[in-house]
Design a protein around this motif. Structure first.
Motif, PDB file in Angstrom:
ATOM      1  N   ILE A  64      35.495  20.949  38.232  1.00 40.46           N
ATOM      2  CA  ILE A  64      36.525  20.274  39.015  1.00 40.46           C
ATOM      3  C   ILE A  64      37.740  21.169  39.229  1.00 40.46           C
ATOM      4  N   ALA A  65      37.950  22.141  38.344  1.00 43.21           N
ATOM      5  CA  ALA A  65      39.135  22.992  38.410  1.00 43.21           C
ATOM      6  C   ALA A  65      38.917  24.279  39.191  1.00 43.21           C
ATOM      7  N   TRP A  66      37.661  24.762  39.255  1.00 37.52           N
ATOM      8  CA  TRP A  66      37.389  26.045  39.910  1.00 37.52           C
ATOM      9  C   TRP A  66      35.909  26.174  40.161  1.00 37.52           C
ATOM     10  N   ASP A  67      35.498  27.209  40.874  1.00 31.25           N
ATOM     11  CA  ASP A  67      34.081  27.477  41.108  1.00 31.25           C
ATOM     12  C   ASP A  67      33.581  28.448  40.039  1.00 31.25           C
ATOM     13  N   ILE A  68      32.956  27.898  39.026  1.00 30.67           N
ATOM     14  CA  ILE A  68      32.492  28.687  37.884  1.00 30.67           C
ATOM     15  C   ILE A  68      31.513  29.773  38.358  1.00 30.67           C
ATOM     16  N   GLY A  69      31.783  31.008  37.969  1.00 30.66           N
ATOM     17  CA  GLY A  69      30.895  32.119  38.290  1.00 30.66           C
ATOM     18  C   GLY A  69      31.093  32.728  39.663  1.00 30.66           C
ATOM     19  N   ALA A  70      31.828  32.060  40.543  1.00 31.36           N
ATOM     20  CA  ALA A  70      31.960  32.554  41.916  1.00 31.36           C
ATOM     21  C   ALA A  70      32.705  33.887  41.980  1.00 31.36           C
ATOM     22  N   ARG A  71      33.749  34.032  41.161  1.00 24.81           N
ATOM     23  CA  ARG A  71      34.516  35.276  41.198  1.00 24.81           C
ATOM     24  C   ARG A  71      33.644  36.477  40.846  1.00 24.81           C
ATOM     25  N   SER A  72      32.820  36.349  39.821  1.00 29.94           N
ATOM     26  CA  SER A  72      31.976  37.476  39.397  1.00 29.94           C
ATOM     27  C   SER A  72      30.994  37.873  40.500  1.00 29.94           C
ATOM     28  N   VAL A  73      30.400  36.880  41.143  1.00 28.25           N
ATOM     29  CA  VAL A  73      29.481  37.180  42.245  1.00 28.25           C
ATOM     30  C   VAL A  73      30.228  37.837  43.397  1.00 28.25           C
ATOM     31  N   ALA A  74      31.412  37.302  43.723  1.00 24.12           N
ATOM     32  CA  ALA A  74      32.175  37.830  44.850  1.00 24.12           C
ATOM     33  C   ALA A  74      32.574  39.291  44.628  1.00 24.12           C
ATOM     34  N   VAL A  75      33.012  39.613  43.414  1.00 22.40           N
ATOM     35  CA  VAL A  75      33.385  40.997  43.113  1.00 22.40           C
ATOM     36  C   VAL A  75      32.176  41.924  43.235  1.00 22.40           C
ATOM     37  N   ALA A  76      31.056  41.509  42.664  1.00 18.91           N
ATOM     38  CA  ALA A  76      29.846  42.334  42.741  1.00 18.91           C
ATOM     39  C   ALA A  76      29.371  42.481  44.189  1.00 18.91           C
ATOM     40  N   LEU A  77      29.489  41.424  44.973  1.00 16.93           N
ATOM     41  CA  LEU A  77      29.074  41.480  46.371  1.00 16.93           C
ATOM     42  C   LEU A  77      30.004  42.382  47.178  1.00 16.93           C
ATOM     43  N   SER A  78      31.288  42.338  46.883  1.00 14.62           N
ATOM     44  CA  SER A  78      32.238  43.230  47.543  1.00 14.62           C
ATOM     45  C   SER A  78      31.894  44.687  47.278  1.00 14.62           C
ATOM     46  N   ASP A  79      31.511  44.994  46.043  1.00 16.24           N
ATOM     47  CA  ASP A  79      31.096  46.359  45.717  1.00 16.24           C
ATOM     48  C   ASP A  79      29.898  46.789  46.555  1.00 16.24           C
ATOM     49  N   ARG A  80      28.943  45.890  46.713  1.00 17.30           N
ATOM     50  CA  ARG A  80      27.713  46.246  47.420  1.00 17.30           C
ATOM     51  C   ARG A  80      27.905  46.322  48.936  1.00 17.30           C
ATOM     52  N   LEU A  81      28.709  45.424  49.475  1.00 24.49           N
ATOM     53  CA  LEU A  81      28.910  45.416  50.926  1.00 24.49           C
ATOM     54  C   LEU A  81      30.019  46.364  51.377  1.00 24.49           C
ATOM     55  N   GLY A  82      30.849  46.791  50.444  1.00 23.49           N
ATOM     56  CA  GLY A  82      31.918  47.724  50.796  1.00 23.49           C
ATOM     57  C   GLY A  82      33.034  47.097  51.602  1.00 23.49           C
ATOM     58  N   GLY A  83      33.254  45.796  51.394  1.00 22.37           N
ATOM     59  CA  GLY A  83      34.292  45.108  52.147  1.00 22.37           C
ATOM     60  C   GLY A  83      35.370  44.564  51.238  1.00 22.37           C
ATOM     61  N   PRO A  84      36.591  44.350  51.756  1.00 24.76           N
ATOM     62  CA  PRO A  84      37.684  43.801  50.953  1.00 24.76           C
ATOM     63  C   PRO A  84      37.412  42.351  50.578  1.00 24.76           C
ATOM     64  N   LEU A  85      37.929  41.964  49.415  1.00 23.90           N
ATOM     65  CA  LEU A  85      37.725  40.616  48.891  1.00 23.90           C
ATOM     66  C   LEU A  85      39.080  39.971  48.612  1.00 23.90           C
ATOM     67  N   PHE A  86      39.266  38.761  49.143  1.00 23.84           N
ATOM     68  CA  PHE A  86      40.493  37.996  48.960  1.00 23.84           C
ATOM     69  C   PHE A  86      40.177  36.804  48.063  1.00 23.84           C
ATOM     70  N   MET A  87      40.771  36.793  46.863  1.00 25.99           N
ATOM     71  CA  MET A  87      40.494  35.736  45.887  1.00 25.99           C
ATOM     72  C   MET A  87      41.773  34.965  45.576  1.00 25.99           C
ATOM     73  N   GLN A  88      41.597  33.679  45.284  1.00 26.89           N
ATOM     74  CA  GLN A  88      42.729  32.796  44.999  1.00 26.89           C
ATOM     75  C   GLN A  88      42.715  32.441  43.519  1.00 26.89           C
ATOM     76  N   ARG A  89      43.858  32.666  42.844  1.00 33.43           N
ATOM     77  CA  ARG A  89      43.911  32.593  41.384  1.00 33.43           C
ATOM     78  C   ARG A  89      44.109  31.186  40.821  1.00 33.43           C
ATOM     79  N   TYR A  90      44.696  30.276  41.570  1.00 34.13           N
ATOM     80  CA  TYR A  90      45.115  28.994  41.003  1.00 34.13           C
ATOM     81  C   TYR A  90      44.069  27.903  41.217  1.00 34.13           C
ATOM     82  N   SER A  91      44.074  26.943  40.323  1.00 34.22           N
ATOM     83  CA  SER A  91      43.087  25.878  40.336  1.00 34.22           C
ATOM     84  C   SER A  91      43.136  25.076  41.632  1.00 34.22           C
ATOM     85  N   ARG A  92      41.966  24.681  42.084  1.00 30.89           N
ATOM     86  CA  ARG A  92      41.916  23.824  43.266  1.00 30.89           C
ATOM     87  C   ARG A  92      42.524  22.455  42.997  1.00 30.89           C
ATOM     88  N   LEU A  93      42.766  22.117  41.717  1.00 28.88           N
ATOM     89  CA  LEU A  93      43.432  20.863  41.396  1.00 28.88           C
ATOM     90  C   LEU A  93      44.930  20.927  41.688  1.00 28.88           C
TER      91      LEU A  93
END
Length: 265
Positions: A64-93
């Motif tokens: 309910i507070a965040w997307d568990i595991g999404a950040r790790s996948v996004a960072v790894a995917l950014s490395d592989r695709l070579g594109g910039p990644l914009f992440m939001q630090r605060y809880s969706r609550l």
């Protein structure tokens, strides 16, 4: 990009203290590929001024507070695709950066079956203060990056990374991965077809969620409104619980995303 700053609410205050992190976490900003990645629910921080929103630590660690595991996948995917990644630090609550600020779910009073005491009976000024401090600077940075790419004549494919729970409201979800799209009829559907044809994963198209103007923001506004190819991934969070799993899923997604993009003139 310009220096990151925090907007003030109409009374001149911010819900974020000066020493608290900016809502935007940038990764691989100099990535020069055609891809731009977004992870709106990457973190579960709560501004000091809002305390715990009346929730236990256990609840603040839940989906309910965040997307568990999404950040790790996004960072790894950014490395592989070579594109910039914009992440939001605060809880969706605190505020959901994948919603328009004018919809009720932007600051949810109830998430799944859990009441959020710190979100009850907020005034419009209090809701606006959250939008000013967190939502606005996060999305302004993405818009600025997209404007710059357009002025430079660069191709852009937008990829948004989310995760979902195996069970919702007592109902088990069979999908392992969802590919979400709305007005995009080329890029996202091509990704979904390739996943279904080349993997054994149970892939849902617009499952367990669908993209809509009231239920999403990044894809409709940054992607569709700019007529950019865009796709949103939802990965079941019990499948991305550690670094090795995140790397595995990033390998899979990078391959199908790159292939789909290469087939678009």
């Amino acid at each position: 990009m310009k220096n990151l700053s925090i907007d003030r609410d109409p009374t001149g205050r911010s819900i974020l203290d000066a020493d608290e992190p900016h809502p935007l976490e940038l990764y691989n900003l100099d990535g020069a590929s055609d891809f731009l990645l977004i992870c709106e629910h990457a973190g579960r921080m709560i501004p000091r001024s809002l305390g715990t929103l009346g929730l236990s630590e256990k609840d603040r660690q839940r989906h309910i507070a965040w997307d568990i595991g999404a950040r790790s996948v996004a960072v790894a995917l950014s490395d592989r695709l070579g594109g910039p990644l914009f992440m939001q630090r605060y809880s969706r609550l605190v505020c959901d950066c994948n919603r328009r600020p004018d919809v009720p779910s932007f600051v949810p009073e109830i998430s799944e079956t859990t009441s959020i005491p710190g979100n009850m009976n907020l005034t419009e000024l209090e809701r606006q203060a959250r939008a000013d401090a967190i939502f606005a600077p996060f999305h302004a940075a993405i818009a600025e990056a997209l404007d710059k790419r357009r002025m430079e004549g660069r191709r852009t494919f937008i990829v948004s990374i989310h995760s979902f729970t195996p069970v919702f409201m007592g109902v088990a979800r069979p999908w392992e991965l969802g590919v979400l799209c709305s007005r995009d009829r080329i890029f996202a559907p091509a990704i979904a077809r390739r996943l279904q044809e080349t993997t054994s994963h149970f892939v849902g198209i617009n499952e367990p969620y669908s993209v809509g103007d009231d239920t999403d923001y990044a894809i409709p506004v940054h992607g569709e409104a700019r007529n950019l190819p865009c796709a949103e991934f939802e990965i079941r969070n019990d499948l991305i619980g550690d670094a090795a799993a995140a790397e595995k899923w990033a390998d899979l997604l990078a391959a199908v995303v790159a292939q789909a993009a290469s087939e678009i003139p």
